[in-house]
Structures are given as structure tokens and as C-alpha cells.
Design a protein around this motif. Structure first.
Motif, PDB file in Angstrom:
ATOM      1  N   PRO A  62       4.069   5.006   4.393  1.00  0.00           N
ATOM      2  CA  PRO A  62       5.387   5.107   5.027  1.00  0.00           C
ATOM      3  C   PRO A  62       5.367   4.640   6.492  1.00  0.00           C
ATOM      4  CG  PRO A  62       4.643   7.249   4.194  1.00  0.00           C
ATOM      5  CD  PRO A  62       3.526   6.305   4.013  1.00  0.00           C
TER       6      PRO A  62
ATOM      7  N   TYR B 163       5.832  18.448   8.390  1.00  0.00           N
ATOM      8  CA  TYR B 163       6.721  17.608   7.586  1.00  0.00           C
ATOM      9  C   TYR B 163       6.064  17.094   6.302  1.00  0.00           C
ATOM     10  CZ  TYR B 163       4.044  14.954  10.876  1.00  0.00           C
ATOM     11  OH  TYR B 163       3.008  14.495  11.640  1.00  0.00           O
ATOM     12  N   ILE B 164       4.861  17.603   6.005  1.00  0.00           N
ATOM     13  CA  ILE B 164       4.202  17.196   4.750  1.00  0.00           C
ATOM     14  C   ILE B 164       4.163  18.408   3.817  1.00  0.00           C
ATOM     15  CG2 ILE B 164       2.095  16.265   3.697  1.00  0.00           C
ATOM     16  CD1 ILE B 164       1.501  14.941   6.417  1.00  0.00           C
TER      17      ILE B 164
ATOM     18  N   ASN C 289      -7.486   5.116  -4.814  1.00  0.00           N
ATOM     19  CA  ASN C 289      -6.227   5.865  -4.696  1.00  0.00           C
ATOM     20  C   ASN C 289      -6.388   7.040  -3.746  1.00  0.00           C
ATOM     21  OD1 ASN C 289      -4.722   4.286  -6.363  1.00  0.00           O
ATOM     22  ND2 ASN C 289      -5.303   5.402  -8.209  1.00  0.00           N
ATOM     23  N   LYS C 290      -7.512   7.748  -3.903  1.00  0.00           N
ATOM     24  CA  LYS C 290      -7.784   8.915  -3.055  1.00  0.00           C
ATOM     25  C   LYS C 290      -7.896   8.467  -1.589  1.00  0.00           C
ATOM     26  CE  LYS C 290      -9.845  13.033  -2.095  1.00  0.00           C
ATOM     27  NZ  LYS C 290      -9.257  14.316  -2.258  1.00  0.00           N
TER      28      LYS C 290
ATOM     29  N   GLN D 251      -0.069  10.207   8.847  1.00  0.00           N
ATOM     30  CA  GLN D 251       1.174  10.956   8.967  1.00  0.00           C
ATOM     31  C   GLN D 251       0.977  12.311   9.654  1.00  0.00           C
ATOM     32  OE1 GLN D 251       4.405   9.804   7.803  1.00  0.00           O
ATOM     33  NE2 GLN D 251       3.274   7.905   7.843  1.00  0.00           N
TER      34      GLN D 251
ATOM     35  N   LEU E 293       0.816  -1.221   0.000  1.00  0.00           N
ATOM     36  CA  LEU E 293       0.000   0.000   0.000  1.00  0.00           C
ATOM     37  C   LEU E 293       0.851   1.273   0.000  1.00  0.00           C
ATOM     38  CD1 LEU E 293      -2.866  -0.980   2.493  1.00  0.00           C
ATOM     39  CD2 LEU E 293      -2.857  -1.154   0.024  1.00  0.00           C
ATOM     40  N   TYR E 294       2.145   1.115   0.126  1.00  0.00           N
ATOM     41  CA  TYR E 294       3.108   2.236   0.125  1.00  0.00           C
ATOM     42  C   TYR E 294       2.803   3.272   1.219  1.00  0.00           C
ATOM     43  CZ  TYR E 294       4.329   0.159  -4.325  1.00  0.00           C
ATOM     44  OH  TYR E 294       4.697  -0.734  -5.288  1.00  0.00           O
TER      45      TYR E 294
ATOM     46  N   THR F   4      -3.153   7.697   4.362  1.00  0.00           N
ATOM     47  CA  THR F   4      -1.721   7.929   4.606  1.00  0.00           C
ATOM     48  C   THR F   4      -1.508   9.317   5.206  1.00  0.00           C
ATOM     49  OG1 THR F   4      -1.251   6.567   2.696  1.00  0.00           O
ATOM     50  CG2 THR F   4       0.567   7.890   3.505  1.00  0.00           C
ATOM     51  N   LEU F   5      -2.153  10.315   4.600  1.00  0.00           N
ATOM     52  CA  LEU F   5      -1.987  11.690   5.095  1.00  0.00           C
ATOM     53  C   LEU F   5      -2.539  11.834   6.506  1.00  0.00           C
ATOM     54  CD1 LEU F   5      -2.855  13.814   1.972  1.00  0.00           C
ATOM     55  CD2 LEU F   5      -0.648  13.630   3.100  1.00  0.00           C
TER      56      LEU F   5
ATOM     57  N   ARG G 150       3.022  10.964  -2.407  1.00  0.00           N
ATOM     58  CA  ARG G 150       1.701  10.381  -2.668  1.00  0.00           C
ATOM     59  C   ARG G 150       0.918  11.349  -3.538  1.00  0.00           C
ATOM     60  NH1 ARG G 150       0.413   5.234  -0.582  1.00  0.00           N
ATOM     61  NH2 ARG G 150      -1.035   5.671  -2.243  1.00  0.00           N
TER      62      ARG G 150
ATOM     63  N   ASP H 187      10.468  11.904   6.503  1.00  0.00           N
ATOM     64  CA  ASP H 187      10.765  11.265   7.795  1.00  0.00           C
ATOM     65  C   ASP H 187      11.532  12.268   8.644  1.00  0.00           C
ATOM     66  OD1 ASP H 187       9.608   8.973   6.967  1.00  0.00           O
ATOM     67  OD2 ASP H 187      11.357   7.678   7.275  1.00  0.00           O
TER      68      ASP H 187
ATOM     69  N   ASN I 122       7.179   5.065   9.498  1.00  0.00           N
ATOM     70  CA  ASN I 122       8.202   5.921  10.093  1.00  0.00           C
ATOM     71  C   ASN I 122       7.769   6.339  11.497  1.00  0.00           C
ATOM     72  OD1 ASN I 122       6.128   7.668   9.538  1.00  0.00           O
ATOM     73  ND2 ASN I 122       7.135   8.638   7.812  1.00  0.00           N
TER      74      ASN I 122
ATOM     75  N   THR J  28       8.606  10.146   1.128  1.00  0.00           N
ATOM     76  CA  THR J  28       7.574   9.474   0.337  1.00  0.00           C
ATOM     77  C   THR J  28       6.722  10.489  -0.411  1.00  0.00           C
ATOM     78  OG1 THR J  28       7.457   7.980   2.222  1.00  0.00           O
ATOM     79  CG2 THR J  28       5.795   7.673   0.533  1.00  0.00           C
TER      80      THR J  28
ATOM     81  N   ILE K  91      -6.561   5.731  -0.143  1.00  0.00           N
ATOM     82  CA  ILE K  91      -5.259   5.340   0.419  1.00  0.00           C
ATOM     83  C   ILE K  91      -4.418   6.589   0.708  1.00  0.00           C
ATOM     84  CG2 ILE K  91      -3.083   4.119  -0.082  1.00  0.00           C
ATOM     85  CD1 ILE K  91      -5.281   2.179   0.579  1.00  0.00           C
ATOM     86  N   THR K  92      -4.438   7.559  -0.225  1.00  0.00           N
ATOM     87  CA  THR K  92      -3.672   8.790  -0.003  1.00  0.00           C
ATOM     88  C   THR K  92      -4.208   9.526   1.226  1.00  0.00           C
ATOM     89  OG1 THR K  92      -3.256   8.987  -2.362  1.00  0.00           O
ATOM     90  CG2 THR K  92      -2.963  10.980  -1.082  1.00  0.00           C
TER      91      THR K  92
ATOM     92  N   TYR L  22       6.220   8.895  12.498  1.00  0.00           N
ATOM     93  CA  TYR L  22       4.843   9.430  12.566  1.00  0.00           C
ATOM     94  C   TYR L  22       3.820   8.287  12.597  1.00  0.00           C
ATOM     95  CZ  TYR L  22       7.632  13.351  11.021  1.00  0.00           C
ATOM     96  OH  TYR L  22       8.612  14.288  10.920  1.00  0.00           O
TER      97      TYR L  22
END
Lengths: 536, 149
Positions: free
Chosen positions: A59, B66-67, A217-218, A228, A56-57, A224-225, B95, B108, A61, B93, A220-221, A63
Motif C-alpha cells: 500500500p 491502524y493494522i 509471500n511471507k 506500515q 507487489l501490492y 509490508t507490515l 495481506r 489508510d 499511503n 489493504t 512480502i507480507t 505510512y
């Protein structure tokens, strides 16, 4: 003092877990199994993180770690707050513990220690494997694992301390709302309206026609956002995450210890003095009667029992809400789902599939709300025996309960379908109301079936002893039957509608009607035979 | 079996139903849409002779923020695009949100301060654009122009 605290803690712990080691070999084997379990959980987590990172890419890390800690801690805080509200202020063991030759403060502290141990064990089986998996995936240095060791003790402490503070205002609000049922209902409706408006706003963001790949896609993005960026708002957990990753370790340890000291002081100064007051306060005389009771001879026994059901449900609206909680969720789920269904550029086949899925999901939610019918006789507890001694046809009580549940449930479903029609005008009206007929018929049949389960195996003595319906097997049976019915009717609907749309609807409604008539016939016969057999 | 499990089942069923309807119950997407002609990253400070775009993010990316968002445009607007993005640095990364036409670059914590090149391309036509994010003020960025020699 410490000895008394130890004894109080051990008394409470012994009622929650097995402390005595009777067989050393079995104990060692048990420990080894638990350790193996932890290793397995860690390996599973490593694979999960690998999937997130490589497929799913997302990150993985610092966060992400902060997000996981933050989310698990929020869940812990909620669980601890609800748990502490019961354990600190409403627990039945308060009467015993407070009568022991110990100070109230010691009882209070011992309860927090018991909760801390519970949290510690929970964290050990989930959060620690998760943190180890992060370290493995990110190839972090040895210091990371050393910091995990300290966090094993610090992380469970934070939710317990926070919950001890938060539980006080919530307890006051809860006690206030308990005696103001109308206000509870108004607040619930207001909350529902706001959630609905929020959902509508969110759904309006989705461009139509919906392209599922683009939407995926939207999604998953966005996830992710969200993951993070949530680290920005994680406050102390952001500090803990950075500390684990070796960023400003000493300064961050200082902040964490400082926060813990402040929380401890707050618990000591605010929660501790209020504990005894709240723990010794009961709701027994909270409701005062404003009207004078009048004995009136009722003309109909059925109507008397029906009114009794209505009065009970009005007086215990919280219980009614918990019974019908899935019906409250129903309009939100159906709205979101159908908004997406309608947004997809469907073929005729797709439209028929939409109806079949709507029937399946509606029935699943509706039938799972019939738990009140599956415990209708059990909740009479020890009073049921008295009721049966009445020189009358007490079977009518069962019919009154069935009728009340059917009317309450059907009215809610009607309201939901009216909302459905109003909020999704693109959906064909005949389809909505034909679905309504199917749902009402199957649901009514399921209410009769659920009642029959309780009729054949009532848990009167269990309820009389515990006053609790948790883990009631009749409820489980009712939900499982509802699930099977939903799948069967969803499948039948798909098959018949695809075969022929017009006759398909007629045949679905006929099958639902036959189901209802069969359940009605079986229920009335079972009631005639078994009602008199019910014993405490 | 309890109500929590029913909620979970409903969520799973809902997701499956959306998938089933989009796979078997949807009309085929129109193939009349034109191919991508250009992809352009619009937000940059400097550009060298080769057209390499450079953006200073010194004051925009930090430990607390950080984004970084990079807007882009695709022409024609309604083209049949499959936009992808990548970076040349592990730990940073990229996206894409092609509905909003934005690339999100996530740094990161240990990569804040590292120069990174973000590439964006259309999978169908392989048309691409890129921008280099640098942690220097625009006045201190020295453009190396390979055409000089």
C-alpha cells in the motif's frame, strides 16, 4: 557577524563545490541538465511506486511516505554524524579557520551551514522527486505540493541539528576507543555474537523444508507490515508525514517548528561550547609508552619485518578491521545462505549447485578483503625511500608483508570454516573442508596478485600527500580481479562437480593449486626485477 | 569498484543462488496433500441468519494503531492451500500470512471509521469466508437479516 559567517561559509563551500560562474551559457545548460535529471528521477520513482503498488501490492499511503522519510532521514543522520565528526572536530581546515579573525562560534555555525547546504542539495535530488512521485501516484491535492516546498527546507535541517548533538558523545566514545584497542575488539566480538544469536533466532522462525513461494509471500507480507507499522515509531517524521497528507496541518507545523527550536537551543547550549575543546584536542600524545625500548640485533631480516607488520596491525586495529570487514561479514552471510540452501528440499544436482555457489560467494568476500595487500607498498608513503637505503636485502620486506597477510587472512578463514561446521551440522564435513582448501589456495594466489599490482604501480607520493587510500586504483583492480576469479572458480566448480562429484573435487583443487603456484612464480619474478625500480 | 559494491553484489548473487537452487536444484513438491475443506474466520462478534460475520473494531483500530489482525483456520491443517485476501474498500489493504494463519488489514489514515468487508479464499478450491469490520460498539450494530421478508 553575518558577513564573517558568510565569508567562512563561502570559503568552505568553495573547497567542496564550484561556485564561480565563468561561463553563463554553460551554467544555464548545466542547470537545465540538472532539472532534466530531476524530472527523469521523478518519472523513474513514479514507475517504481507503481510497481510496488500494482505488482507487489504494497500500500502506497501516508505510512509508506512516513517510512521513506524516516529511513532517508536515519541515513542522513548517520551520514551527517560521521561527516560532522570529521568536519567539526578533526578537519585539517580547523587550524586555518580557527586562526581567522572570527569567533569560534562563527566557525562552528559556518560548518553547520555548509553541512545544511550539502544536505539540502542531496534532498533536492532524491527526496523531492520521491515526494512528488507519491503525490502523483496517490492523486494528492495541491496543498500536498505546497507542503513539499516547506519540507525542502525543514527536512535537511533536522539531521544536521541532530547530528551536531549526537556527534559529541560519539566523538568522546571514539576518542576513548582509539586508545583502548583491546576493548574495541571485545566490543566488536560481543556485537558479532549478539548479531549471530539474533540471526539464529530469526532463521529458526522459518519452517523447514523451505517452500520458496510461501517464503516469498511471507517475506512480502512482513516487509509490508514493517513499512506500515514503522510509522508508529517515526516520532517527528510521523508528524511530518501526516502534515504532508493534510492531517492537522497547523498543529503539526507547530510541533515541527517547536522541535526545531528545541534542537537549535540544544546545539547552542551543548555543542557550541564543546566545539573548540574537541576541535583543538589531538590524539598525538594519547598513547604513553609503558615499557622502555631496548635495541636488540635481530638475526633474521624477514622476521624483523614480519614483527613490524604484526606490531603495526596491533597498534592500528581499527585499520585492520576496516581491511578485513568483509571477512567479519563472511560467517553471517554464509550461515544465513546455507541455512536457506539446506532448508530447501534439494536434489543431488541442487547439492552440487549449493557447493558451487558457496565457493563463488566465499571467494568474492575473501578476495575483496585483500585490499591490505593491494596497498602494501603504497602505505609506506615517504618512508619507503628511507627503507630502501638500508644496507640489506629489503625485498624481504615484501615477503614479510605477503606472509603476514596470508597468515592473518588464512587464520580468519579457518575460524570461519570451523564456525561453519559447528553452526551447520547438516552440511557434509568433507564438502566444508574441501571448500576450505580451494578458498585458501585461491585466496593466497589472489594476495600475491594484489601485491604484484601495488608492486608494479605503487602510489607512494599520493599516500604521502593525503594519508588516505580512498579511490585507490590498485584496490579497485584487486577487487575486480577477485570478482572475476570468484565467478570463474564458481562456474568451474559447478561444471566439474556436476560432471563427476569425486574427480570434480580433485580437479577443482588441482586448478586452485596450479593458480597459486603460477601466481607465486610470477610474483617472485616480478619482485626480483621491479622492487629495486620503485621510486617515490 | 569498492567493498560496498562487493556487499551489494554478494546480496544479489545470494538472492539469485536461492532462486536457482529452488528452481533447478529442488525436488518436486509432493502432490499428496489434500485439498482445502474449509476456511473459517474465527474472530467475530455477531453473525446474521445468512452467516455473515460482523466484528466491531471501534476500540482496536485508531490513528496510532491502524493494522488489524484477523486470525483464520484452514482445514485440513496440512492442505494444499493458496490463501488470498481482499477488501471491498480502496485504501484498506488486506495481506495474508498463511504460515501464521493471520490476515493483516491495513487502514489508510482517511479510511479509519469506514466499514469494510474482508474476504479470504483459497485459490485452488475457491472456498471462502468473510467478515465485516465496523466502527460501532457491538451493542449498536444492527444486523439486517434478509430472510425476514
Amino acid at each position: 557577524m553575518l558577513r564573517r559567517l558568510f565569508i567562512l561559509t563561502m570559503i568552505q563551500l568553495s573547497s567542496k563545490m564550484k561556485l564561480k560562474i565563468t561561463n553563463k551559457k554553460r551554467f544555464i545548460a548545466n542547470l537545465a541538465l540538472r532539472f532534466l535529471g530531476l524530472v527523469v528521477v521523478t518519472v523513474v520513482m513514479i514507475f517504481m511506486l507503481y510497481f510496488l503498488s500494482k505488482v507487489l501490492y504494497v500500500p502506497i499511503n501516508v505510512y509508506f511516505v512516513i517510512f521513506v522519510i524516516f529511513i532517508t532521514q536515519i541515513a542522513s543522520i548517520i551520514a551527517c554524524t560521521t561527516g560532522l565528526m570529521v568536519d567539526l572536530y578533526e578537519s585539517k581546515d580547523n587550524a586555518i579557520l580557527l586562526s581567522f579573525p572570527a569567533k569560534h562560534d562563527e566557525v562552528f555555525t559556518s560548518k553547520l551551514v555548509v553541512f545544511y547546504i550539502n544536505e539540502f542539495l542531496k534532498n533536492l535530488s532524491f527526496l523531492v522527486p520521491m515526494l512528488i512521485a507519491f503525490g502523483f501516484i496517490s492523486s494528492l491535492p495541491f496543498t500536498y505540493y505546497f507542503n513539499i516546498l516547506t519540507m525542502i527546507f525543514i527536512l535537511p535541517l533536522l539531521p544536521v541539528l541532530l547530528a551536531a548533538i549526537i556527534s559529541i558523545p560519539i566523538m568522546y566514545i571514539r576518542q576513548f576507543l582509539r586508545v583502548h584497542n583491546t576493548l574495541t575488539l571485545i566490543l566488536l566480538i560481543t556485537f558479532g555474537v549478539f548479531v549471530f544469536l539474533g540471526l539464529t533466532g530469526l532463521l529458526d522462525e522459518i519452517p523447514t523444508p523451505i517452500r520458496i513461494v510461501a517464503l516469498y509471500n511471507k517475506f512480502i507480507t512482513s516487509v509490508t507490515l514493517f513499512i506500515q507499522s514503522s510509522a508508529k515509531y517515526a516520532s517527528i517524521y510521523g508528524v511530518i508525514g501526516r502534515l504532508l497528507y493534510g492531517v492537522n496541518v497547523l498543529a503539526n507545523y507547530g510541533i515541527v517548528i517547536g522541535v526545531i527550536i528545541v534542537l537549535m537551543l540544544m546545539v547552542l547550549l551543548i555543542s557550541r561550547p564543546l566545539f573548540f575543546k574537541l576541535a583543538s584536542h589531538t590524539q598525538e600524545y594519547a598513547v604513553t609508552k609503558k615499557h622502555r625500548g631496548k635495541n636488540k640485533r635481530s638475526k633474521s631480516l624477514f622476521w624483523t619485518f614480519f614483527k613490524k607488520e604484526f606490531t603495526i596491525s596491533m597498534r592500528s586495529s581499527n585499520e585492520m578491521i576496516s581491511n578485513y570487514v568483509l571477512l567479519i561479514l563472511f560467517p553471517f552471510i554464509v550461515y544465513v545462505l546455507n541455512y536457506i540452501y539446506i532448508g530447501i528440499d534439494r536434489s543431488t544436482f541442487g547439492t552440487k549447485l549449493v557447493i558451487a555457489f558457496d565457493i563463488m560467494i566465499s571467494l568474492l568476500l575473501v578476495t575483496a578483503s585483500n585490499t591490505a595487500s593491494a596497498t602494501a607498498i603504497s602505505v609506506e608513503g615517504s618512508e619507503f625511500v628511507l627503507l630502501k637505503t638500508a644496507p640489506s636485502d629489503t625485498k624481504k620486506m615484501a615477503w614479510a608483508k605477503v606472509a603476514f597477510n596470508m597468515i592473518a587472512s588464512s587464520l580468519m578463514i579457518l575460524l570461519i570454516f570451523i564456525l561453519f561446521q559447528l553452526s551447520l551440522p547438516q552440511f557434509s564435513d568433507p564438502d566444508i573442508w574441501l571448500m576450505f582448501v580451494v578458498v585458501i589456495l585461491v585466496n593466497s594466489g589472489h594476495i600475491l596478485w594484489s601485491f604484484q599490482i601495488d608492486l608494479l604501480n605503487p602510489k607512494l607520493s599520493d599516500y604521502a600527500a593525503t594519508a588516505s587510500l580512498s579511490n585507490n586504483e590498485n584496490v579497485s583492480k584487486s577487487i575486480i580481479i577477485g570478482l572475476v576469479l570468484s565467478i570463474i572458480f564458481g562456474g568451474i566448480s559447478a561444471f566439474l562437480l556436476i560432471e563427476d562429484y569425486v574427480t570434480g573435487w580433485i580437479r577443482i583443487i588441482l586448478i586452485a593449486l596450479v593458480f597459486f603456484v603460477v601466481r607465486f612464480y610470477l610474483f617472485s619474478n616480478f619482485l626480483k626485477v621491479y622492487f629495486r625500480e620503485i621510486e617515490f | 569498484m569498492n567493498k560496498k559494491m562487493v556487499v551489494l553484489l554478494v546480496l544479489i548473487l545470494s538472492a539469485l543462488s536461492i532462486m536457482a537452487i529452488s528452481v533447478w536444484g529442488s525436488l518436486p513438491e509432493s502432490n499428496n496433500r489434500p485439498s482445502v475443506v474449509s476456511i473459517t474466520i474465527t474472530d467475530f462478534d455477531l453473525q446474521n441468519g445468512d452467516g455473515d460475520k460482523i466484528k466491531s473494531v471501534k476500540d482496536q483500530v485508531s490513528e496510532d494503531d491502524y493494522i488489524y489482525k484477523i486470525p483464520f483456520t484452514v482445514t485440513p491443517i496440512n492442505s494444499d492451500s493458496k490463501i488470498k485476501a481482499s477488501t471491498n474498500q480502496p485504501g484498506i489493504t488486506a495481506r495474508v500470512d498463511d504460515m501464521e494463519s493471520v490476515i493483516y488489514v491495513i487502514f489508510d489514515i482517511d479510511k479509519i471509521g469506514t466499514t469494510v468487508t474482508v474476504t479470504i479464499w483459497d485459490k485452488n478450491t475457491q472456498i471462502s469466508d468473510e467478515v465485516t469490520l465496523m466502527f460501532l460498539p457491538p451493542s449498536e450494530i444492527i444486523i439486517v437479516d434478509p430472510d425476514i421478508f
